[in-house]
Design an enzyme around this catalytic site. Sequence first.
Site, short mmCIF file in Angstrom:
data_model
loop_
_atom_site.label_atom_id
_atom_site.label_comp_id
_atom_site.label_asym_id
_atom_site.label_seq_id
_atom_site.Cartn_x
_atom_site.Cartn_y
_atom_site.Cartn_z
N GLU A 216 0.81 -1.19 0.05
CA GLU A 216 0.10 0.07 0.03
C GLU A 216 0.83 1.36 -0.03
O GLU A 216 0.63 2.17 0.95
CB GLU A 216 -0.95 -0.01 0.94
CG GLU A 216 -1.91 -1.20 1.21
CD GLU A 216 -3.01 -1.06 2.32
OE1 GLU A 216 -2.80 -0.14 3.20
OE2 GLU A 216 -3.78 -1.93 2.48
N GLU A 418 -5.01 -8.81 1.34
CA GLU A 418 -5.52 -8.40 2.63
C GLU A 418 -7.15 -8.32 2.36
O GLU A 418 -7.37 -7.70 1.41
CB GLU A 418 -5.05 -6.94 2.95
CG GLU A 418 -3.60 -7.18 3.92
CD GLU A 418 -3.27 -5.70 4.17
OE1 GLU A 418 -4.00 -4.94 4.72
OE2 GLU A 418 -2.04 -5.48 4.35
#
Length: 516
Positions: A216, A418
């Site tokens: 991310e 995730e």
Amino acid sequence: MINGVRVEFPQEFKWGVSQSGFQFEMGDMYRRFIDTNTDWWHWVRDPHNISTKLVSGDLPEDGIDYIELFKKDHEIAHSLGLNIYRIGVEWSRIFPHPTWLIDVDVEYDGNNLVKHVRITEEDLRKLDEIANKDAVRLYREIILDLRQLGFKVIVNLFHFTLPYWLHNPLRARASNLREGPLGLLDDRFPVEFAKYAAYLAWKFGDLVDLWSTMNEPMVPVELGYMGTYTGFPPGVLAVESVSKAISNIVIAHALAYDMIRKFDQAKADPGSSKPAEVGLIHNIIPAYDLGDVESSIAAEHYSYFHNELILNAIVKGSLDIGLDQETIVKPPVLGGKLDWFGVNYYTRLVVRREAERFKGYKILDFDAVPGYGYACTPYGISRIGRWCDGMGWEHYPEGIKTAIRLAKSYVDNLYITENGTSDSRDIYRPAYIVNHLYMIYELLQEGIRINGYLHWALTDNYEWAHGFRQKFGLYEVDLITKDRIPRPSSKIYKEIVQSNSIPREYMKYLIKTEVV
């Protein structure tokens, strides 16, 4: 079953969990495994940050103690039937002191972006002299333990935290970014990251085939320089710095890609296609409009900025240095630097247009509409009647389809790396898991290649500025005793994993979803 059809996943589909370093590692009673050499260590204990409630006041050294208890966590994951496990290595543990004194050859292109870094085995031996050997041994032991239990291991190199010698967020904030070191904005970041990646590939290549350079990477950019209220360092509103941070990130990824492919020449797993598959993990956030032209423009711009900008650079070689969809450069180091891609998905955004929000940046004309996606009230109800979790994130499983389809337009080799929800009482997590997995099942039926699903997370952990208040774990952790206590959803996930399907009794959790 749906209409008499059993909801089964492909035989080779992998099931797992993901975690990072900083959020999980610390917490042993005698403070033997604390890491004071990271920017976040200093950030979360800063008196100003605590007094203004920018951060929770919780401290990571009171955490879940993964370093001491990793074998227990691995056994729990193994007992669930899992076969893939993602860990994060802390750069600051491997190199607690600066690496920039190890000189390497660097070549720049016409835009003054790094074109090539030449790192030799002699350079690696010099890096080895200053590396923390205890940390190297620890991470090898962790990876070996996972492998002995039959797990395929994903190793991620960067998950928000930076060594303090590369990022002093308090000094950066106090000086309004005039004094550093400045982390993602530091000119040295891409080359130092390349050294770190080369060293890890050299040390762990015999154990690892599946690498992720970053997790991310847009989050510390957006929250650190655009969303100063979020509690992410350095907490300086500096939109003019965003382009440089993104440029440094994509160049660093490309250099790390080359270094890992160069120095990891050993296949760890017989089924691997090559000794090193190097990917990136990115939180794809689908952006939806309000049905009018203005918000449609904002949604397009948000998706371009958050989801596509980095992928365009590392896959297609096109870097938008002007953040305007026009000032595009093609650095020689970029393009074709992605072997696999990890999609992190939690929820969506609904956006409206705010043309004057960031003046001078025409694609930064979006703002989240309250009551949808990430912009909801904790444990409230969204505007379409969906429950929201402890973070205030709307349950919107259909958005994962949009996220994966976007990812597939760049690369076919995908994992869900995730997916999870903050739910301390475990009321909503069963429905969250079942609905998202059903969306993934439908995509598999469309012929989209998805290699596996990794839940966030096996255990509760330290949720950055929120501290320990947000509970993402399939297992609760007693922060005093460090006991791992299974939540009911862990049983549901176990039955899904071990049957490689969604059992009929859990289909009751499916909700009516919107068509996306």
